[in-house]
Design an enzyme around this catalytic site. Structure first.
Site, mmCIF file in Angstrom:
data_model
loop_
_atom_site.group_PDB
_atom_site.id
_atom_site.type_symbol
_atom_site.label_atom_id
_atom_site.label_comp_id
_atom_site.label_asym_id
_atom_site.label_seq_id
_atom_site.Cartn_x
_atom_site.Cartn_y
_atom_site.Cartn_z
ATOM 1 N N GLY A 15 0.827 -1.210 0.000
ATOM 2 C CA GLY A 15 0.000 0.000 0.000
ATOM 3 C C GLY A 15 0.859 1.257 0.000
ATOM 4 N N ARG B 73 1.315 -4.945 -5.739
ATOM 5 C CA ARG B 73 1.251 -6.211 -5.002
ATOM 6 C C ARG B 73 1.642 -7.279 -6.015
ATOM 7 N NH1 ARG B 73 -2.765 -3.029 -2.093
ATOM 8 N NH2 ARG B 73 -1.945 -2.977 0.017
ATOM 9 N N ASP C 157 3.682 -4.486 6.671
ATOM 10 C CA ASP C 157 4.071 -5.796 7.202
ATOM 11 C C ASP C 157 4.062 -6.893 6.131
ATOM 12 O OD1 ASP C 157 1.303 -5.803 7.091
ATOM 13 O OD2 ASP C 157 1.084 -7.092 8.850
ATOM 14 N N THR D 206 3.394 2.845 6.062
ATOM 15 C CA THR D 206 1.985 2.475 5.907
ATOM 16 C C THR D 206 1.116 3.503 6.634
ATOM 17 O OG1 THR D 206 0.277 0.970 6.760
ATOM 18 C CG2 THR D 206 2.425 0.743 7.737
ATOM 19 N N ASP E 156 -1.527 2.941 8.015
ATOM 20 C CA ASP E 156 -2.282 2.301 9.095
ATOM 21 C C ASP E 156 -1.563 2.288 10.446
ATOM 22 O OD1 ASP E 156 -4.463 1.781 7.514
ATOM 23 O OD2 ASP E 156 -3.663 -0.130 6.800
ATOM 24 N N ASP F 256 0.242 0.130 11.770
ATOM 25 C CA ASP F 256 -0.026 -1.124 12.470
ATOM 26 C C ASP F 256 1.190 -2.038 12.513
ATOM 27 O OD1 ASP F 256 -0.065 -1.647 9.782
ATOM 28 O OD2 ASP F 256 -1.839 -2.930 9.832
ATOM 29 N N ARG G 27 -8.251 -1.248 7.534
ATOM 30 C CA ARG G 27 -8.912 -2.545 7.377
ATOM 31 C C ARG G 27 -8.658 -3.436 8.596
ATOM 32 N NH1 ARG G 27 -7.266 -4.426 1.875
ATOM 33 N NH2 ARG G 27 -7.849 -2.344 1.251
HETATM 34 P P1 ADP Z 1 1.895 -4.096 2.700
HETATM 35 O O1 ADP Z 1 3.382 -4.112 2.578
HETATM 36 O O2 ADP Z 1 1.337 -2.728 2.482
HETATM 37 O O3 ADP Z 1 1.413 -4.766 3.967
HETATM 38 P P2 ADP Z 1 0.979 -6.421 1.082
HETATM 39 O O4 ADP Z 1 0.458 -7.179 2.265
HETATM 40 O O5 ADP Z 1 0.133 -6.359 -0.121
HETATM 41 O O6 ADP Z 1 1.319 -4.902 1.441
HETATM 42 O O7 ADP Z 1 2.398 -7.058 0.678
HETATM 43 C C1 ADP Z 1 3.124 -6.574 -0.404
HETATM 44 C C2 ADP Z 1 3.749 -7.693 -1.207
HETATM 45 O O8 ADP Z 1 4.687 -8.410 -0.388
HETATM 46 C C3 ADP Z 1 2.788 -8.765 -1.670
HETATM 47 O O9 ADP Z 1 2.102 -8.392 -2.854
HETATM 48 C C4 ADP Z 1 3.739 -9.941 -1.948
HETATM 49 O O10 ADP Z 1 4.349 -9.811 -3.213
HETATM 50 C C5 ADP Z 1 4.811 -9.746 -0.876
HETATM 51 N N1 ADP Z 1 4.601 -10.720 0.229
HETATM 52 C C6 ADP Z 1 3.729 -10.636 1.236
HETATM 53 N N2 ADP Z 1 3.790 -11.738 2.015
HETATM 54 C C7 ADP Z 1 4.723 -12.557 1.462
HETATM 55 C C8 ADP Z 1 5.258 -13.852 1.793
HETATM 56 N N3 ADP Z 1 4.835 -14.533 2.865
HETATM 57 N N4 ADP Z 1 6.204 -14.357 0.979
HETATM 58 C C9 ADP Z 1 6.657 -13.677 -0.097
HETATM 59 N N5 ADP Z 1 6.178 -12.472 -0.450
HETATM 60 C C10 ADP Z 1 5.239 -11.901 0.308
#
Ligand code: ADP
Length: 327
Positions: free
Chosen positions: A15, A76, A107, A130, A132, A134, A176
């Site tokens: 995000g 993502r 995270d 982020t 959020d 969080d 969220r």
């Molecule tokens: P944020 O960083 O804002 O929390 P996301 O949860 O969408 O955003 O995570 C961003 C990207 O990180 C995901 O689209 C994915 O490519 C990668 N990612 C998240 N979890 C994993 C995981 N367990 N293993 C490998 N890549 C991951």
């Protein structure tokens, strides 16, 4: 002691958050200051897999500190969830001789970095970005202050019309999984109730309180709801309140994506600058697979793995204060 690092790459992932550009600027310029080559990866892990990588210089980050969004774009990536994708990502780094990776994200992005650094020998450092807020281990994350202030500004405007018409407003803000934007913006705008995912919502309690306020002619009431509230978000709260309070003029407003954009606040620009600087220092000093956070205005370094496991907790005293002040 500084380590032998010669080329680093950075990305923004997941995000977006206002202030990410300030962090990009800080990483690039700190890297150049220490004589490193710095590469920018477009669109997070997806761009890394697709080899969408550009060399950065001091001018590439000129005039961006005040801009929202991210010049490196973000995404993502489903491919990065697969070993095959991560293998390609690693090869793209190796062929350029990149020996350090800075990930600006939340995270989820840190979870990706943990997996990646375990499988391949690539030192990773995270920067908490982020809206959020969080990520446990950091009092602030890049973007939160701006997003909360945007929400406050918008709610203040809504309050003017709400006062003019004696209305009850249910305003949904982003969050969220986390209620920090709701908690901060709600307290700062004098909300009667703040509904957040971390707390079970007792709708009957809110209805009783609004009925009592109706009896003593306190008709202007503001309820701030985080989008991930367990009761179902702003629209659902508004619907149930309308059913139970037929005399009240109830309106719902979903603030939405305006909270992600706009010029970052002074606070977000400064924490992004400090975190960016310290992320590069971390790589040089051999503090790997950590993310840079701020606690009590001091920089701290938390293992990425812990950021993944921990969740921030809400200070319940805040909700109590909100209740007392809303009489
Ligand atoms: P944020 O960083 O804002 O929390 P996301 O949860 O969408 O955003 O995570 C961003 C990207 O990180 C995901 O689209 C994915 O490519 C990668 N990612 C998240 N979890 C994993 C995981 N367990 N293993 C490998 N890549 C991951």
């Amino acid at each position: 002691m500084k380590q032998k690092v010669s080329r680093i790459a950075l990305m923004t992932s997941g995000g977006d958050a206002p202030g990410m550009n300030a962090a990009i600027r800080a990483v690039v310029r700190t890297g150049l200051y220490y004589g490193l080559e710095v590469y920018g990866i477009m669109r997070g892990y997806q761009g890394l897999i697709e080899d969408d990588i550009i060399k950065m210089n001091s001018r590439s980050v000129a005039n961006i500190i005040q801009r929202g969004g991210t010049i490196l774009k973000t995404a993502r990536s489903k491919d990065f969830l697969q070993l095959e994708g991560r293998q390609t990502a690693y090869e793209n780094l190796k062929k350029r001789g990149i020996d350090g990776l800075v990930i600006i994200g939340g995270d989820g992005s840190f979870r990706g970095a943990v997996t990646f650094s375990k499988e391949f020998n690539i030192p990773c450092v995270g920067i908490a970005g982020t809206i959020d807020k969080d990520i446990a281990g950091s009092d602030y994350t890049i973007g939160f202050d701006t997003a909360a202030n945007t929400a406050v500004e918008a709610i203040d405007k809504i309050r003017d019309t709400m006062e003019a018409h004696d209305r009850v407003f249910v305003i949904e803000v982003m969050g969220r999984d986390a209620g920090y934007i709701a908690l901060h913006s709600g307290m700062a705008t004098g909300a009667e109730s703040i509904l957040i995912p971390e707390q079970k919502t007792d709708i009957n309690d809110i209805i009783t309180s609004l009925k009592e306020k109706e009896r003593r002619k306190k008709l202007v009431n503001l309820i701030v709801v985080a989008e991930g509230d367990d009761f179902g978000g702003g629209n659902e709260v508004g619907r149930v309140l309308k059913e139970n309070l037929p005399k009240a003029e109830i309106r719902v407003c979903i603030l939405g994506h305006i909270q992600r954009g706009g010029a970052p606040s002074c606070m977000d620009r400064t924490i992004a600058s400090r975190m960016g600087y310290h992320a590069v220092e971390s790589l040089l000093e051999g503090r790997h697979n950590v993310f840079v956070g701020i606690t009590n205005n001091e920089m701290n370094y938390i293992p990425l793995e812990q950021a993944v496991k921990m969740k921030g907790t809400i200070n319940e005293e805040w909700l109590n204060i909100v209740k007392i002040l809303a009489k």
